[in-house]
Design an enzyme around this catalytic site. Structure first.
Site, PDB file in Angstrom:
ATOM      1  N   SER A  11       6.360  -1.554   3.885  1.00  0.00           N
ATOM      2  CA  SER A  11       7.558  -2.259   4.132  1.00  0.00           C
ATOM      3  C   SER A  11       8.815  -1.514   4.121  1.00  0.00           C
ATOM      4  CB  SER A  11       7.917  -3.522   3.366  1.00  0.00           C
ATOM      5  OG  SER A  11       7.146  -3.758   2.130  1.00  0.00           O
ATOM      6  N   ARG A  33      -3.742   4.835   7.168  1.00  0.00           N
ATOM      7  CA  ARG A  33      -4.846   4.289   7.943  1.00  0.00           C
ATOM      8  C   ARG A  33      -4.780   4.198   9.370  1.00  0.00           C
ATOM      9  NH1 ARG A  33      -3.976  -1.119   7.719  1.00  0.00           N
ATOM     10  NH2 ARG A  33      -1.947  -0.889   6.390  1.00  0.00           N
ATOM     11  N   GLY A 136      19.255   0.837  -4.577  1.00  0.00           N
ATOM     12  CA  GLY A 136      20.191  -0.129  -4.495  1.00  0.00           C
ATOM     13  C   GLY A 136      19.424  -1.561  -3.953  1.00  0.00           C
ATOM     14  N   LYS A 192      14.863  -2.947 -13.278  1.00  0.00           N
ATOM     15  CA  LYS A 192      15.289  -4.256 -12.758  1.00  0.00           C
ATOM     16  C   LYS A 192      13.915  -5.037 -12.424  1.00  0.00           C
ATOM     17  CE  LYS A 192      14.603  -3.295  -7.958  1.00  0.00           C
ATOM     18  NZ  LYS A 192      13.751  -4.083  -7.211  1.00  0.00           N
ATOM     19  N   ASP A 245      21.296  -4.336  -7.933  1.00  0.00           N
ATOM     20  CA  ASP A 245      19.761  -4.388  -7.683  1.00  0.00           C
ATOM     21  C   ASP A 245      18.988  -5.545  -8.583  1.00  0.00           C
ATOM     22  OD1 ASP A 245      17.510  -3.758  -6.063  1.00  0.00           O
ATOM     23  OD2 ASP A 245      17.226  -1.943  -6.695  1.00  0.00           O
ATOM     24  N   THR A 249      17.031  -8.870  -6.753  1.00  0.00           N
ATOM     25  CA  THR A 249      15.632  -8.878  -6.977  1.00  0.00           C
ATOM     26  C   THR A 249      15.287 -10.090  -7.862  1.00  0.00           C
ATOM     27  OG1 THR A 249      15.650  -6.314  -7.276  1.00  0.00           O
ATOM     28  CG2 THR A 249      13.696  -7.329  -7.431  1.00  0.00           C
ATOM     29  N   SER A 255      11.690 -10.688  -2.719  1.00  0.00           N
ATOM     30  CA  SER A 255      11.210  -9.986  -3.937  1.00  0.00           C
ATOM     31  C   SER A 255       9.702 -10.200  -4.388  1.00  0.00           C
ATOM     32  CB  SER A 255      12.078  -9.941  -5.361  1.00  0.00           C
ATOM     33  OG  SER A 255      11.386  -9.378  -6.535  1.00  0.00           O
ATOM     34  N   ARG A 256       8.721  -8.903  -4.430  1.00  0.00           N
ATOM     35  CA  ARG A 256       7.520  -8.893  -4.820  1.00  0.00           C
ATOM     36  C   ARG A 256       7.358  -9.330  -6.117  1.00  0.00           C
ATOM     37  NH1 ARG A 256       6.840  -4.661  -1.497  1.00  0.00           N
ATOM     38  NH2 ARG A 256       8.504  -4.066  -2.621  1.00  0.00           N
ATOM     39  N   VAL A 280       2.958  -3.727  -3.085  1.00  0.00           N
ATOM     40  CA  VAL A 280       3.038  -3.544  -4.575  1.00  0.00           C
ATOM     41  C   VAL A 280       4.127  -4.250  -5.366  1.00  0.00           C
ATOM     42  CG1 VAL A 280       4.905  -1.619  -3.907  1.00  0.00           C
ATOM     43  CG2 VAL A 280       3.499  -1.192  -6.058  1.00  0.00           C
ATOM     44  N   GLU A 282       5.719  -3.510  -8.751  1.00  0.00           N
ATOM     45  CA  GLU A 282       6.005  -2.180  -9.367  1.00  0.00           C
ATOM     46  C   GLU A 282       6.473  -2.596 -10.925  1.00  0.00           C
ATOM     47  OE1 GLU A 282       5.528   0.863  -9.307  1.00  0.00           O
ATOM     48  OE2 GLU A 282       6.093   1.551  -6.929  1.00  0.00           O
TER      49      GLU A 282
HETATM   50  N1  LIG Z   1       9.830  -3.297  -0.106  1.00  0.00           N
HETATM   51  C1  LIG Z   1      11.414  -3.020  -0.396  1.00  0.00           C
HETATM   52  O1  LIG Z   1      12.147  -4.028   0.049  1.00  0.00           O
HETATM   53  C2  LIG Z   1      11.724  -1.967  -1.278  1.00  0.00           C
HETATM   54  C3  LIG Z   1      10.807  -1.048  -1.817  1.00  0.00           C
HETATM   55  N2  LIG Z   1      11.163  -0.237  -2.622  1.00  0.00           N
HETATM   56  C4  LIG Z   1      10.049   0.850  -3.378  1.00  0.00           C
HETATM   57  O2  LIG Z   1       9.582   1.282  -2.412  1.00  0.00           O
HETATM   58  C5  LIG Z   1       7.868   1.855  -2.997  1.00  0.00           C
HETATM   59  C6  LIG Z   1       7.148   1.444  -1.840  1.00  0.00           C
HETATM   60  O3  LIG Z   1       7.355   0.096  -1.508  1.00  0.00           O
HETATM   61  P1  LIG Z   1       6.799  -0.549  -0.396  1.00  0.00           P
HETATM   62  O4  LIG Z   1       6.737   0.037   0.910  1.00  0.00           O
HETATM   63  O5  LIG Z   1       7.666  -1.855  -0.336  1.00  0.00           O
HETATM   64  O6  LIG Z   1       5.345  -0.920  -0.797  1.00  0.00           O
HETATM   65  P2  LIG Z   1       4.239  -1.908   0.249  1.00  0.00           P
HETATM   66  O7  LIG Z   1       3.220  -2.183  -0.495  1.00  0.00           O
HETATM   67  O8  LIG Z   1       5.078  -2.471   1.186  1.00  0.00           O
HETATM   68  O9  LIG Z   1       3.705  -0.600   0.913  1.00  0.00           O
HETATM   69  C7  LIG Z   1       2.886   0.702   0.389  1.00  0.00           C
HETATM   70  C8  LIG Z   1       2.683   1.565   1.223  1.00  0.00           C
HETATM   71  O10 LIG Z   1       2.096   2.918   0.483  1.00  0.00           O
HETATM   72  C9  LIG Z   1       0.999   3.040   1.145  1.00  0.00           C
HETATM   73  N3  LIG Z   1      -0.050   3.588   0.115  1.00  0.00           N
HETATM   74  C10 LIG Z   1      -0.436   3.293  -1.124  1.00  0.00           C
HETATM   75  N4  LIG Z   1      -1.167   3.901  -1.952  1.00  0.00           N
HETATM   76  C11 LIG Z   1      -1.398   4.991  -1.268  1.00  0.00           C
HETATM   77  C12 LIG Z   1      -2.198   6.134  -1.283  1.00  0.00           C
HETATM   78  N5  LIG Z   1      -2.954   6.605  -2.463  1.00  0.00           N
HETATM   79  N6  LIG Z   1      -1.894   7.127  -0.314  1.00  0.00           N
HETATM   80  C13 LIG Z   1      -1.279   7.005   0.741  1.00  0.00           C
HETATM   81  N7  LIG Z   1      -0.441   5.852   0.919  1.00  0.00           N
HETATM   82  C14 LIG Z   1      -0.664   4.933  -0.011  1.00  0.00           C
HETATM   83  C15 LIG Z   1       0.231   1.761   1.682  1.00  0.00           C
HETATM   84  O11 LIG Z   1      -0.718   2.021   2.584  1.00  0.00           O
HETATM   85  P3  LIG Z   1      -1.786   1.260   3.078  1.00  0.00           P
HETATM   86  O12 LIG Z   1      -1.195   0.052   3.596  1.00  0.00           O
HETATM   87  O13 LIG Z   1      -2.867   2.049   3.695  1.00  0.00           O
HETATM   88  O14 LIG Z   1      -2.376   0.580   1.567  1.00  0.00           O
HETATM   89  C16 LIG Z   1       1.403   1.242   2.342  1.00  0.00           C
HETATM   90  O15 LIG Z   1       1.891   1.886   3.344  1.00  0.00           O
HETATM   91  C17 LIG Z   1       7.924   1.141  -4.101  1.00  0.00           C
HETATM   92  O16 LIG Z   1       8.132   1.886  -5.312  1.00  0.00           O
HETATM   93  C18 LIG Z   1       8.932  -0.144  -4.004  1.00  0.00           C
HETATM   94  O17 LIG Z   1       9.573  -0.492  -5.349  1.00  0.00           O
HETATM   95  C19 LIG Z   1      12.542   0.252  -2.955  1.00  0.00           C
HETATM   96  C20 LIG Z   1      13.587  -0.537  -2.371  1.00  0.00           C
HETATM   97  C21 LIG Z   1      13.225  -1.801  -1.401  1.00  0.00           C
HETATM   98  O1  LIG Z   2      13.494  -3.020  -4.838  1.00  0.00           O
HETATM   99  C1  LIG Z   2      13.632  -4.041  -4.113  1.00  0.00           C
HETATM  100  C2  LIG Z   2      15.114  -4.499  -3.612  1.00  0.00           C
HETATM  101  O2  LIG Z   2      16.177  -3.692  -3.709  1.00  0.00           O
HETATM  102  C3  LIG Z   2      12.623  -4.770  -3.447  1.00  0.00           C
HETATM  103  O3  LIG Z   2      12.074  -5.404  -4.705  1.00  0.00           O
HETATM  104  P1  LIG Z   2      10.677  -5.986  -4.893  1.00  0.00           P
HETATM  105  O4  LIG Z   2       9.813  -4.819  -4.904  1.00  0.00           O
HETATM  106  O5  LIG Z   2      10.500  -6.708  -5.930  1.00  0.00           O
HETATM  107  O6  LIG Z   2      10.158  -6.575  -3.552  1.00  0.00           O
END
Ligand SMILES: NC(=O)C1=CN([C@@H]2O[C@H](COP(=O)(O)OP(=O)(O)OC[C@H]3O[C@@H](n4cnc5c(N)ncnc54)[C@H](OP(=O)(O)O)[C@@H]3O)[C@@H](O)[C@H]2O)C=CC1
Ligand SMILES: O=C(CO)COP(=O)(O)O
Length: 342
Positions: A11, A33, A136, A192, A245, A249, A255-256, A280, A282
């Protein structure tokens, strides 16, 4: 216009790729993938992570990491924290030149207690130009709808942070600030998630806004205590990567971490909750790291301690909430006064 690789097509990686493409950059979005990459390139969608969103033309999906990284200067790393070392080891094998890495993942590594920028420095060695942290209040779902969002970037090299600020800054919906307090920015973003899990639990238990406000406020106090013990500037926690943040969240159904906490508060077991999320969470891993760090540095983190027992020692969530209310009486500002006197 630059060519930028975004590593991780979940995401957040996809939403940030959209911001960069909207800023006229050419974005190579790498995912592990091939069927997902085919969907991104042929249908211009990423239905699993951002349902209903049409991706701009400036994004091209790549399932080959070496092709995604060929001749680029900057890569945005957007995978869950537990995958970062594995992905970086593959990245290193593909590179012929040092690159700047923009890290957007939020967490602290259990056992090593390293921040993400420290892990990147350790893994990348001489193949790292600079590491810049972007953090943020920014749910991917809202960024992909181009709703107004603000974030902060930080780095040991603020010239690199300003370059990343320029790459992402979009005057219509994505405003990027700088802040030189790298430790504070990373600790605020990581911790957070712990408080958001706890806020979800109290909502799941049926408690109301008073409990939520208490968690946000006292959560911020313990985030700042640990952050300052690690060398952060206390003022950072009143900014976007701190209270900003924390608010987004703890109060959003996007928020997951909040959603996982909500299911826990309703009585579901942790393993089932994590399996049902499909994305995920986290805060679970970071609770372990923060619990270890609080012990090591002798920092009081009552919410984190109780959440640790709920997650890993089978403590009943309601008993956990009760035990926080039954703590010894104390002065709300005691720790702040200690910090300011130092
Ligand atoms: N979503 C949000 O709103 C926000 C997220 N974040 C942070 O960003 C980070 C990523 O989160 P987010 O994108 O939301 O997570 P998601 O769960 O939405 O997506 C995770 C991504 O990482 C890939 N992935 C997981 N494991 C591996 C691996 N071993 N090798 C390669 N790719 C991998 C997944 O691939 P696959 O689909 O193939 O499993 C997928 O594309 C986290 O630390 C989160 O806290 C920060 C701010 C906002
Ligand atoms: O970090 C985030 C918003 O700033 C996303 O939070 P979640 O991982 O809980 O969805």
């Amino acid at each position: 216009m630059e060519q930028i690789a975004v590593l991780g097509a979940g995401s957040w990686g996809t939403a940030l790729a959209m911001v960069l493409a909207d800023n006229a950059h050419s974005v190579r979005l790498w995912g592990q993938r091939p069927e997902q990459i085919k969907e991104i390139n042929e249908k211009r969608t990423n239905e699993k992570y951002l349902p209903g969103i049409q991706l701009p033309e400036g994004i091209t999906g790549y399932s080959s990491l070496s092709e995604a990284l060929e001749a680029i200067d900057t890569a945005v790393l957007a995978v869950p924290t537990k995958a970062i070392r594995e992905v970086l080891r593959k990245v290193k094998q593909c590179l012929r030149q040092p690159i700047t890495i923009v890290t957007v993942s939020k967490g602290i590594e259990p056992d090593t207690h390293k921040r993400i920028s420290e892990i990147i420095e350790e893994e990348m060695g001489t193949l790292l130009q600079d590491v810049v942290v972007l953090s943020g209040p920014s749910h991917a779902e809202e960024v992909s709808l181009r709703h107004p969002t603000t974030v902060t970037v930080s780095s040991k090299n603020m010239t690199a942070a300003e370059r990343v600020q320029d790459l992402f800054m979009n005057s219509q919906y994505f405003r990027v600030y700088t802040n030189p307090d790298l430790i504070g920015i990373e600790i605020g973003g990581a911790l957070k998630n712990i408080i958001a899990l706890a806020a979800g639990i109290t909502d799941g238990l049926g408690y109301g806004d008073n409990a939520k406000a208490a968690l946000i406020t006292r959560g911020l106090a313990e985030i700042a205590r640990l952050g300052c013990a690690l060398g952060a500037n206390p003022l950072t926690f009143s900014g976007l990567a701190g209270i900003g943040d924390l608010i987004v969240t703890c109060t959003s159904v996007h928020s997951r971490n909040w959603r996982a906490g909500h299911l826990l508060g309703k009585g579901n077991p942790l393993d089932e909750v994590l399996q049902s999320m499909g994305m995920v969470v986290e805060g679970v891993r970071t609770t372990k790291a923060a619990h270890q760090l609080a012990k090591k540095l002798n920092v009081k983190m009552p919410i984190t301690e109780v959440l640790y027992d709920v997650l890993f020692n089978g403590k009943d969530p309601k008993e956990g909430a009760d035990s926080l209310m039954a703590r010894m009486k104390t002065n709300e500002m005691e720790d702040l006064i200690n910090i300011l006197e130092k």
